[in-house]
Write an enzyme that holds these catalytic residues in place. Sequence first.
Site, short mmCIF file in Angstrom:
data_model
loop_
_atom_site.label_atom_id
_atom_site.label_comp_id
_atom_site.label_asym_id
_atom_site.label_seq_id
_atom_site.Cartn_x
_atom_site.Cartn_y
_atom_site.Cartn_z
N HIS A 100 37.21 47.04 1.17
CA HIS A 100 36.35 48.23 1.18
C HIS A 100 37.21 49.49 1.28
O HIS A 100 38.21 49.51 2.02
CB HIS A 100 35.37 48.15 2.36
CG HIS A 100 34.23 49.11 2.23
ND1 HIS A 100 34.39 50.46 2.46
CD2 HIS A 100 32.95 48.93 1.87
CE1 HIS A 100 33.24 51.06 2.25
NE2 HIS A 100 32.34 50.16 1.89
N GLU A 160 32.63 50.22 -6.59
CA GLU A 160 32.19 51.17 -5.56
C GLU A 160 33.13 52.38 -5.51
O GLU A 160 34.13 52.36 -4.77
CB GLU A 160 32.11 50.47 -4.19
CG GLU A 160 31.55 51.37 -3.12
CD GLU A 160 31.16 50.62 -1.87
OE1 GLU A 160 29.96 50.33 -1.73
OE2 GLU A 160 32.02 50.33 -1.04
P1 13P Z 1 26.26 54.02 1.20
O1 13P Z 1 25.19 53.15 0.61
O2 13P Z 1 25.94 54.53 2.56
O3 13P Z 1 26.70 55.08 0.26
O4 13P Z 1 27.52 53.07 1.44
C1 13P Z 1 27.99 52.31 0.41
C2 13P Z 1 29.00 51.38 0.96
O5 13P Z 1 30.07 51.80 1.36
C3 13P Z 1 28.64 49.97 1.02
O6 13P Z 1 29.69 49.20 1.43
#
Ligand code: 13P
Length: 237
Positions: A100, A160
């Site tokens: 992450h 992401e």
């Molecule tokens: P948000 O949905 O709060 O933007 O976070 C995304 C995230 O980092 C999921 O791991």
Amino acid sequence: MKKLFIIANWKSNKTIEEAEKWLHDFSEILSSSPLDLLNKEIIVCPSFAVLEHAGYCSKNLKLPIKLGAQNISRFEKGAYTGEVSAEMLESLVMYCIVGHSERRKYFGETDDDVIEKIKLLLEYKITPVLCISDLSQLDSYINRGKQIIERSKEIIFVYEPPDAISGGGDYKPDSPEDANLNAGKIKERIGEIKILYGGSVNSDNVASFFSQPNIEGALVGQAGLDPLEFLGIIKNA
Ligand code: 13P
């Protein structure tokens, strides 16, 4: 019909009591308005401190959810103070988030750390949920670990982009079209894999992401902290 993976990453939120309340509320809302979950895998990722109790409550309430962890140690076992190993998690979770961007940003996690973690997760049969911030990061993973390609069917990939994660100063959600384009580029490099999108997903915008051909689910942060909103995402998916 594609199977959707909807994952709540609770990050560093919720005490044991708060987690218990979330699970009870989730159960109550779900029983008052049942949902078709046939093609949906719902995964909740609490902190390590809460995992065991969350598993106990979830089993008692017969919730249709699986549990995941948010991180694991890159070491198998031994003198690594504060670390939680894959072997310790094996009986508690089916999934584990790895790489992450918040772990990279705040805890200095490197590409090599991520590869070592993936190797251990695969060895202990915990499905890695691998976050990818951009294509150059993916290329680095591919160069460092043959597992990324060879074991790609056993990994869930998440596109992401860090700027799209809520909570930062001037974050902005990615557009569904851009998320789809990047998920497609990840597939071009790796092959037919499962890719989710993460970053500011909520019950209002979820359908616009899931209607994209390359996106098969979401990694949800903020909106997963409220059981009603999380169920809204599942419902609108
Ligand atoms: P948000 O949905 O709060 O933007 O976070 C995304 C995230 O980092 C999921 O791991």
